[in-house]
Design an enzyme around this catalytic site. Structure first.
Site, mmCIF file in Angstrom:
data_model
loop_
_atom_site.group_PDB
_atom_site.id
_atom_site.type_symbol
_atom_site.label_atom_id
_atom_site.label_comp_id
_atom_site.label_asym_id
_atom_site.label_seq_id
_atom_site.Cartn_x
_atom_site.Cartn_y
_atom_site.Cartn_z
ATOM 1 N N GLU A 41 -20.243 25.368 22.972
ATOM 2 C CA GLU A 41 -19.333 24.704 24.169
ATOM 3 C C GLU A 41 -19.079 25.735 25.164
ATOM 4 O OE1 GLU A 41 -15.680 24.490 22.101
ATOM 5 O OE2 GLU A 41 -16.397 22.633 21.826
ATOM 6 N N GLU B 108 -24.078 32.836 1.778
ATOM 7 C CA GLU B 108 -23.001 33.910 1.858
ATOM 8 C C GLU B 108 -22.580 34.731 1.534
ATOM 9 O OE1 GLU B 108 -18.925 33.010 -0.419
ATOM 10 O OE2 GLU B 108 -18.938 31.088 1.469
#
Length: 309
Positions: free
Chosen positions: A92, A123
């Site tokens: 963004e 992960e």
């Protein structure tokens, strides 16, 4: 393997974000509105938890802004929900603040595909984090923010530890106290929001807390870098009709000029909002506005001061 699983289970049982809440054991029997009220009540405390960590957040922002002012990058690293939030915040920045390619980056364990599909085991790999940062060429000029609700995710901890060894500024954002992630980072931010409505579902309050902090890290850093003028997004990239309309409105709010003057100024500056505001307020032409902003490192207030002599 059985011993490893038992050790992990024991570790998770000590984490606030994984705690079981007996009082909610029959939540599935409640009316929908009652569950919604419970969730809303849980969320109401998130901002207060963030408020307790404002000094740590502010210190991290000042460090990030100082390095970015010298050409460094902001890199987010995380797995699962935490990684997705980092990628979201990074994605963004270009339309909101007109950041350059690669200036704000989000890396997620398992790569881009992990944005929509769980990548098993990703992960758990600190080595994968090291490879991802090395692929970006992370170095002393950069800032790396590791994100993990538990504060123990090997990918996030590994990213921060490796980045710190490379001389980068490091931030560890977690939702448990005494986390390995915060300990590994120069700036530890631990926003403790308490046990989740659904046991261990850290996309809920923990995810909301992480989103709030990431909003602060990127937005206030960009304010510090002169990407705004007051509370106006003067570096907005007008890439669609809505943003072009917003650009015109921003120029109007900053200058009070007529629609005709605004269109003329935007036309003279290739649609650049900052430049158009400078053209109107300082009475300069497009090329001079561009030069003044370049000499002021893109800071509109400084350019206006220079133009005013």
């Amino acid at each position: 393997m059985t011993t490893e699983r038992h050790s992990l289970r024991t570790e998770l049982e000590t984490l606030t974000t994984e705690a079981f809440r007996p009082e909610l054991a029959e939540i599935d029997t409640l009316a929908t509105l009652d569950i919604a009220r419970l969730m809303n009540g849980e969320d109401a405390g998130v901002a207060a938890a963030v408020a307790l960590r404002l000094p740590e957040i502010s210190a991290a922002i000042d460090g990030i802004a100082a390095r970015m002012a010298q050409g460094g990058r902001l890199v987010y690293a995380g797995a699962g929900t935490a990684g997705r939030l980092g990628v979201l915040d990074a994605s963004e920045c270009p339309p909101t603040f007109n950041t350059g390619p690669g200036q704000v980056v989000g890396v997620i364990a398992g790569g881009p595909g992990a944005m929509v599909t769980s990548v098993e085991g990703a992960e758990d790999s600190a080595e994968l984090a090291r490879r991802d940062l090395d692929a970006l060429g992370v170095g002393p000029a950069d800032s790396v923010v590791g994100i993990s609700a538990s504060g123990r995710t090997p990918y996030a901890v590994g990213a921060v530890a490796h980045a710190r060894a490379l001389g980068a500024l490091t931030v560890g954002l977690s939702c448990n106290e005494g986390s390995a992630l915060a300990a590994a980072a120069e700036h530890g931010i631990e926003v403790v929001v308490g046990p989740e409505l659904l046991t261990g579902s850290t996309r809920l309050k923990a995810g909301t807390a992480q989103k709030l902090v990431l909003n602060m890290l990127s937005t206030i850093t960009m304010i510090r870098l002169g990407k705004t003028y007051g509370n106006l997004m003067v570096d907005v990239r007008a890439s669609n009709d809505k943003l072009r309309a917003r650009s015109r409105r921003i120029v109007a709010l900053a200058t009070g000029a007529s629609d005709e003057e605004i269109e003329e100024a935007l036309g003279a500056t290739g649609g650049e909002v900052k430049n158009a505001i400078l053209v109107i307020l300082a009475g300069v032409d497009g090329p001079l506005a561009a030069r003044l902003l370049e000499e002021s490192d893109g800071r509109l207030r400084a350019a206006l001061t220079t133009a005013g002599g």
